[in-house]
Design a protein around this motif. Structure first.
Motif, short mmCIF file in Angstrom:
data_model
loop_
_atom_site.label_atom_id
_atom_site.label_comp_id
_atom_site.label_asym_id
_atom_site.label_seq_id
_atom_site.Cartn_x
_atom_site.Cartn_y
_atom_site.Cartn_z
N LEU A 16 -51.15 27.48 -8.90
CA LEU A 16 -50.39 26.33 -8.18
C LEU A 16 -48.94 26.48 -7.87
CD1 LEU A 16 -50.31 23.30 -7.03
CD2 LEU A 16 -49.80 22.71 -9.38
N ALA A 17 -48.15 27.37 -8.43
CA ALA A 17 -46.81 27.73 -8.35
C ALA A 17 -46.86 28.64 -7.11
CB ALA A 17 -46.09 28.07 -9.38
N ALA A 18 -47.94 29.53 -7.04
CA ALA A 18 -47.97 30.55 -6.07
C ALA A 18 -48.22 29.80 -4.71
CB ALA A 18 -49.07 31.77 -6.41
N TYR A 19 -49.24 28.89 -4.67
CA TYR A 19 -49.70 28.03 -3.70
C TYR A 19 -48.38 27.58 -2.95
CZ TYR A 19 -51.81 24.82 -0.28
OH TYR A 19 -51.69 24.14 0.65
N GLU A 20 -47.67 26.75 -3.96
CA GLU A 20 -46.50 26.05 -3.44
C GLU A 20 -45.32 26.70 -2.75
OE1 GLU A 20 -45.38 24.03 -7.18
OE2 GLU A 20 -46.66 22.35 -6.76
N HIS A 21 -45.11 28.07 -3.44
CA HIS A 21 -44.32 29.01 -2.95
C HIS A 21 -44.70 29.43 -1.34
CE1 HIS A 21 -41.43 32.10 -3.14
NE2 HIS A 21 -42.24 32.81 -2.31
N ILE A 22 -45.89 29.51 -1.21
CA ILE A 22 -46.45 29.93 0.16
C ILE A 22 -45.94 28.51 1.02
CG2 ILE A 22 -48.32 29.97 1.60
CD1 ILE A 22 -49.67 32.02 -0.66
N ALA A 23 -46.31 27.51 0.60
CA ALA A 23 -46.32 26.44 1.46
C ALA A 23 -44.75 26.01 1.71
CB ALA A 23 -46.89 25.26 0.54
N LEU A 34 -45.25 37.83 0.23
CA LEU A 34 -46.59 37.43 0.27
C LEU A 34 -47.50 38.07 -0.42
CD1 LEU A 34 -48.37 35.00 1.45
CD2 LEU A 34 -48.50 36.49 3.72
N ALA A 35 -47.49 39.50 -0.34
CA ALA A 35 -48.41 40.17 -1.06
C ALA A 35 -48.37 40.27 -2.65
CB ALA A 35 -48.20 41.78 -0.75
N MET A 36 -46.96 39.71 -2.96
CA MET A 36 -46.92 39.62 -4.52
C MET A 36 -47.37 38.35 -4.72
SD MET A 36 -43.21 39.53 -6.70
CE MET A 36 -42.53 40.26 -5.19
N ILE A 41 -52.12 35.02 -7.37
CA ILE A 41 -53.05 34.05 -7.16
C ILE A 41 -54.25 34.59 -7.45
CG2 ILE A 41 -54.73 33.00 -5.39
CD1 ILE A 41 -52.09 32.29 -3.89
N GLU A 42 -54.46 36.01 -7.25
CA GLU A 42 -55.79 36.79 -7.72
C GLU A 42 -55.80 36.97 -9.21
OE1 GLU A 42 -57.98 40.71 -6.40
OE2 GLU A 42 -55.90 40.87 -6.17
N SER A 53 -57.55 27.42 -0.62
CA SER A 53 -56.40 26.76 -0.03
C SER A 53 -55.37 27.20 0.59
CB SER A 53 -55.99 25.53 -1.21
OG SER A 53 -56.73 24.62 -1.71
N ALA A 54 -55.14 28.23 0.28
CA ALA A 54 -53.79 29.03 0.82
C ALA A 54 -54.19 29.93 1.97
CB ALA A 54 -53.27 30.35 -0.25
N ALA A 55 -55.59 30.31 2.01
CA ALA A 55 -56.23 30.72 3.04
C ALA A 55 -56.40 29.78 4.22
CB ALA A 55 -57.71 31.47 2.77
N ARG A 56 -56.72 28.72 4.00
CA ARG A 56 -56.90 27.40 4.68
C ARG A 56 -55.56 27.21 5.46
NH1 ARG A 56 -59.77 22.73 2.81
NH2 ARG A 56 -59.71 22.22 4.96
N TYR A 57 -54.36 27.25 4.67
CA TYR A 57 -53.08 26.67 5.03
C TYR A 57 -52.39 27.79 5.85
CZ TYR A 57 -48.07 25.43 4.75
OH TYR A 57 -46.96 25.01 5.00
N LEU A 58 -52.55 28.98 5.62
CA LEU A 58 -52.04 30.21 6.29
C LEU A 58 -52.69 30.05 7.70
CD1 LEU A 58 -51.32 32.93 3.63
CD2 LEU A 58 -49.52 31.48 4.94
#
Length: 126
Positions: A16-23, A34-36, A41-42, A53-58
């Motif tokens: 979740l924190a990783a996804y939030e960072h992307i958003a 982004l790779a980090m 996430i992985e 969710s991150a794939a869809r958002y990006l």
């Protein structure tokens, strides 16, 4: 990425924190950061929810700029989502509403599509 952001990312236990960072940083995030974030996430996203969710958002944000990241996140989602709870949403959002009509074409040209389609429609002749 600041030290505080790195600590928050390192403490992330589910993605979740990783996804939030992307958003929260989508307009300024560089490829290395982004790779980090995707690495995290992985590592921690057990069922692929945040990868998908991150794939869809990006993809929705800038499909060209984030093509490599989206591809990687989709692959992670496919690997992690054994219950097929999240990967189905990728078909329409990434491949379009007409994905079923183009399934043969997409399967031939996109390994991620083929893997998702076969997982969801395992009786399909594709």
């Amino acid at each position: 990425m600041t030290e505080e952001e790195q600590r928050r990312l390192a403490a992330d236990t589910d993605g979740l924190a990783a996804y939030e960072h992307i958003a929260n940083h989508v307009s300024t995030i560089d490829e290395a950061d982004l790779a980090m974030v995707i690495d995290r996430i992985e590592e921690v996203d057990i069922n692929g929810q945040f990868a998908v969710s991150a794939a869809r958002y990006l993809f929705a944000t800038d499909s060209e700029r984030f093509a490599g990241a989206v591809n990687r996140l989709i692959a992670i989602g496919i690997e992690k989502d054994r219950d097929r709870a999240y990967i189905g949403s990728l078909l329409q959002s990434i491949y379009g509403a007409d994905y079923a009509a183009r399934a043969a074409e997409l399967s031939a040209s996109d390994d991620n599509f083929r893997r998702i389609y076969k997982r969801l429609y395992n009786q399909s002749p594709l």
